[in-house]
Design a protein around this motif. Structure first.
Motif, PDB file in Angstrom:
ATOM      1  N   HIS A  67       0.843  -1.197   0.000  1.00  0.00           N
ATOM      2  CA  HIS A  67       0.000   0.000   0.000  1.00  0.00           C
ATOM      3  C   HIS A  67       0.881   1.251   0.000  1.00  0.00           C
ATOM      4  N   PRO A  68       1.432   1.622  -1.151  1.00  0.00           N
ATOM      5  CA  PRO A  68       2.330   2.780  -1.215  1.00  0.00           C
ATOM      6  C   PRO A  68       1.591   4.096  -0.989  1.00  0.00           C
ATOM      7  N   VAL A  69       2.354   5.095  -0.509  1.00  0.00           N
ATOM      8  CA  VAL A  69       1.853   6.458  -0.337  1.00  0.00           C
ATOM      9  C   VAL A  69       2.802   7.402  -1.066  1.00  0.00           C
ATOM     10  N   VAL A  70       2.232   8.273  -1.892  1.00  0.00           N
ATOM     11  CA  VAL A  70       3.023   9.184  -2.716  1.00  0.00           C
ATOM     12  C   VAL A  70       2.667  10.631  -2.374  1.00  0.00           C
ATOM     13  N   LEU A  71       3.684  11.486  -2.234  1.00  0.00           N
ATOM     14  CA  LEU A  71       3.488  12.919  -2.028  1.00  0.00           C
ATOM     15  C   LEU A  71       3.634  13.643  -3.365  1.00  0.00           C
ATOM     16  N   ILE A  72       2.781  14.633  -3.608  1.00  0.00           N
ATOM     17  CA  ILE A  72       2.856  15.423  -4.841  1.00  0.00           C
ATOM     18  C   ILE A  72       2.932  16.902  -4.493  1.00  0.00           C
ATOM     19  N   GLY A  91      -6.826   3.858  -4.647  1.00  0.00           N
ATOM     20  CA  GLY A  91      -6.125   4.701  -3.694  1.00  0.00           C
ATOM     21  C   GLY A  91      -6.974   5.902  -3.284  1.00  0.00           C
ATOM     22  N   LYS A  92      -6.607   6.521  -2.168  1.00  0.00           N
ATOM     23  CA  LYS A  92      -7.302   7.696  -1.664  1.00  0.00           C
ATOM     24  C   LYS A  92      -6.360   8.900  -1.720  1.00  0.00           C
ATOM     25  N   THR A  93      -6.949  10.088  -1.627  1.00  0.00           N
ATOM     26  CA  THR A  93      -6.165  11.321  -1.662  1.00  0.00           C
ATOM     27  C   THR A  93      -6.526  12.218  -0.491  1.00  0.00           C
ATOM     28  N   ARG A  94      -5.508  12.820   0.111  1.00  0.00           N
ATOM     29  CA  ARG A  94      -5.728  13.819   1.152  1.00  0.00           C
ATOM     30  C   ARG A  94      -4.717  14.944   0.951  1.00  0.00           C
ATOM     31  N   ARG A  95      -4.925  16.034   1.650  1.00  0.00           N
ATOM     32  CA  ARG A  95      -4.028  17.187   1.526  1.00  0.00           C
ATOM     33  C   ARG A  95      -3.285  17.416   2.840  1.00  0.00           C
ATOM     34  N   LEU A  96      -1.991  17.675   2.753  1.00  0.00           N
ATOM     35  CA  LEU A  96      -1.199  18.030   3.933  1.00  0.00           C
ATOM     36  C   LEU A  96      -1.228  19.553   4.052  1.00  0.00           C
ATOM     37  N   ALA A 145      11.535  20.901  -0.781  1.00  0.00           N
ATOM     38  CA  ALA A 145      10.526  20.648   0.250  1.00  0.00           C
ATOM     39  C   ALA A 145       9.893  19.279   0.047  1.00  0.00           C
ATOM     40  N   VAL A 146       9.666  18.907  -1.211  1.00  0.00           N
ATOM     41  CA  VAL A 146       9.111  17.578  -1.490  1.00  0.00           C
ATOM     42  C   VAL A 146      10.094  16.500  -1.047  1.00  0.00           C
ATOM     43  N   ALA A 147      11.379  16.725  -1.325  1.00  0.00           N
ATOM     44  CA  ALA A 147      12.395  15.761  -0.891  1.00  0.00           C
ATOM     45  C   ALA A 147      12.372  15.604   0.626  1.00  0.00           C
ATOM     46  N   TYR A 148      12.334  16.723   1.348  1.00  0.00           N
ATOM     47  CA  TYR A 148      12.319  16.663   2.816  1.00  0.00           C
ATOM     48  C   TYR A 148      11.049  16.014   3.348  1.00  0.00           C
ATOM     49  N   LEU A 149       9.901  16.430   2.839  1.00  0.00           N
ATOM     50  CA  LEU A 149       8.632  15.916   3.365  1.00  0.00           C
ATOM     51  C   LEU A 149       8.423  14.443   3.027  1.00  0.00           C
ATOM     52  N   THR A 150       8.936  13.997   1.901  1.00  0.00           N
ATOM     53  CA  THR A 150       8.858  12.570   1.575  1.00  0.00           C
ATOM     54  C   THR A 150       9.571  11.759   2.647  1.00  0.00           C
ATOM     55  N   ARG A 151      10.721  12.245   3.030  1.00  0.00           N
ATOM     56  CA  ARG A 151      11.492  11.575   4.073  1.00  0.00           C
ATOM     57  C   ARG A 151      10.805  11.691   5.434  1.00  0.00           C
ATOM     58  N   VAL A 182      -2.422   9.129  -2.246  1.00  0.00           N
ATOM     59  CA  VAL A 182      -1.755  10.366  -2.619  1.00  0.00           C
ATOM     60  C   VAL A 182      -1.927  11.411  -1.518  1.00  0.00           C
ATOM     61  N   VAL A 183      -0.858  12.147  -1.238  1.00  0.00           N
ATOM     62  CA  VAL A 183      -0.903  13.291  -0.332  1.00  0.00           C
ATOM     63  C   VAL A 183      -0.508  14.524  -1.130  1.00  0.00           C
ATOM     64  N   LEU A 184      -1.408  15.502  -1.246  1.00  0.00           N
ATOM     65  CA  LEU A 184      -1.153  16.721  -2.008  1.00  0.00           C
ATOM     66  C   LEU A 184      -0.522  17.785  -1.109  1.00  0.00           C
ATOM     67  N   LEU A 185       0.590  18.349  -1.568  1.00  0.00           N
ATOM     68  CA  LEU A 185       1.313  19.351  -0.788  1.00  0.00           C
ATOM     69  C   LEU A 185       1.023  20.769  -1.236  1.00  0.00           C
ATOM     70  N   GLY A 186       0.458  20.921  -2.446  1.00  0.00           N
ATOM     71  CA  GLY A 186       0.263  22.251  -2.995  1.00  0.00           C
ATOM     72  C   GLY A 186       1.567  22.813  -3.517  1.00  0.00           C
ATOM     73  N   PRO A 187       1.648  24.137  -3.730  1.00  0.00           N
ATOM     74  CA  PRO A 187       2.886  24.738  -4.233  1.00  0.00           C
ATOM     75  C   PRO A 187       3.969  24.782  -3.160  1.00  0.00           C
ATOM     76  N   VAL A 188       5.018  24.032  -3.363  1.00  0.00           N
ATOM     77  CA  VAL A 188       6.176  24.002  -2.462  1.00  0.00           C
ATOM     78  C   VAL A 188       7.430  23.768  -3.304  1.00  0.00           C
TER      79      VAL A 188
END
Length: 443
Positions: free
Chosen positions: A42-47, A146-151, A83-89, A73-79
């Motif tokens: 069950h993978p989780v991907v940040l965008i 899969g489901k989607t939410r926003r951080l 920031a994507v590299a850091y938040l993925t970790r 999927v987790v949506l980060l919006g404009p970053v």
């Protein structure tokens, strides 16, 4: 197997033209999801994305493609990209995805990926994705979608991360800083980072409208920053590019500092604090003066191919911490896993604050060599590597320059051009040999 879609930094192109179309991006995400599910149930991907208007469309396509493969999927919006590299970790996600064409104009866009550690993925992974793209899709049934939410606080979390890389016992109080975010992904982040560390911040390039990213602002147009620093009487100026992984800086006199100079400053600052700096990685284009100056201090210098991806590969192979390019891609691997303009700027300012010196004072021992670059258009049947007169001229130029200069000839990866670069201690010498080589190459 040769890669069909992936370049040196993900997949990039003009929006509405293959491969940057919503149907392809949906299939790309579906293929990536299938590759992820080979090793995770069950993978989780940040965008995350920058501020281009096309980001909305491509974000929706990615979301649908991942969900259709059973990936959350987790949506980060404009970053920013880093920031994507850091938040993925930080979020322990399976993968980070960035929708950005970096310093390109708004009509372009692209997709790039980070692994669970916030690092760029190897060629083997990209080849696996391309192989999955060639297969028919396997849409999962409704029960396994899969489901989607926003951080919602993605920007705030990244701001705190950036601040954590700056020494706790120091601040930027008393400094007036112009921050140019290129109307890009850091428009709502970079000014806050420097303000919250105590600086008086003047914002430019922080009003994105979907169309103005990188337009006459940012790291690719630093003269806008130079003018703003002078107009506001600022102590320092900081210019990022559209996805905030590239940095240029300006001092109070309006003097512009490129990535080569900033890389040397960071290494020299560590040496001055008795830290071990076993080596630094640059590229084929890094100014020779940086190489000489570092070697004089006992620091090994290695050149990688042009591109921060190759600099990173060399750093990881050697287990070194510092590397970068003249364009402003700086890698500080004990602070961040990828190029990060905000973090890099903070490290430069930290060196200035701690020492009580300006960038000019810290770099007074470094005098860059003049570089002359001439582009020569190649004929379709022309092979410069077997061009005997050119090879003879290259050998003659290198002999004449000796250790006080160098010649770099390389073909463009995107145009039928030969890039002729000569570097020497004297500008006239560099111009002389660059012109001679260009003339022979064009004959």
């Amino acid at each position: 197997m040769k890669r069909q879609y992936f370049g040196t930094d993900g997949i990039r192109g003009t929006v509405g033209q293959a491969p940057i179309t919503p149907d392809f991006v949906l299939r790309l995400a579906h293929a990536v999801g299938r590759v992820l599910k080979r090793t995770e149930s069950h993978p989780v991907v940040l965008i995350g994305k920058d501020t281009r208007i096309s980001g909305y469309m491509l974000e929706s396509a990615l979301e649908s493609g991942f969900n259709s493969a059973g990936v959350d999927v987790v949506l980060l919006g404009p970053v920013p990209t880093p920031a994507v590299a850091y938040l993925t970790r930080a979020q322990r996600a399976s993968l980070g995805v960035v929708i950005s064409a970096s310093h390109n104009p708004f009509a372009d866009n692209g997709i790039k990926f980070f692994d669970a550690r916030g690092a760029k993925l190897p060629d083997e992974w990209e080849l696996a994705v391309e192989a999955a793209l060639a297969e028919p899709p396997l849409w999962v049934d409704s029960a396994r979608l899969g489901k989607t939410r926003r951080l919602d606080d993605a920007a705030g979390r990244y701001i705190e991360f950036c601040k954590s890389t700056f020494a706790n016992d120091l601040s930027l109080r008393g400094l007036k800083v112009v921050v140019d975010a290129a109307h890009g992904a850091a428009y709502h982040i970079a000014p806050k980072v420097f303000h919250e560390l105590g600086a008086e911040v003047v914002e430019i390039g922080c009003q994105p409208d979907g169309f103005n990213i990188n337009h006459e602002v940012g790291a690719t147009h630093p003269q806008t920053l130079v003018a703003a620093v002078r107009a506001h009487g600022a102590d320092v100026g900081i210019a990022l590019d559209g996805d905030a992984d590239r940095l240029q800086m300006v001092d109070a006199a309006g003097r512009l500092y490129n990535g080569d100079e900033l890389l040397y400053l960071l290494a020299d600052d560590r040496l001055g604090r008795d830290e071990v700096v076993p080596g630094v990685v640059g590229t084929l284009m890094t100014n020779m003066a940086v190489e000489h100056a570092l070697q004089a201090k006992g620091v090994q210098f290695v050149r990688a191919k042009v591109g921060d991806r190759y600099v990173l590969e060399e750093l990881l192979r050697r287990r070194w911490q510092l590397g970068g390019e003249g364009s402003g891609h700086l890698l500080i691997l004990d602070r961040q896993t990828t190029g990060d303009a905000i973090v890099s700027a903070l490290q430069v300012l930290q060196a200035c604050v701690r020492s009580g010196q300006t960038m000019a004072e810290l770099l007074q021992g470094l005098q860059l060599f003049p570089q002359v670059l001439i582009n020569v258009r190649l004929r379709p049947d022309q092979d410069w590597q077997t061009h005997a007169p050119l090879q003879a001229e290259i050998a003659q130029a290198q002999t004449a320059l000796g250790e006080a200069g160098r010649v770099l000839i390389r073909a463009s990866g995107t145009e039928p051009l030969l890039r002729v670069m000569v570097e020497a201690r004297e500008a006239e010498t560099a111009q002389h040999w660059a012109r001679r080589l260009a003339e022979v190459a064009a004959a």
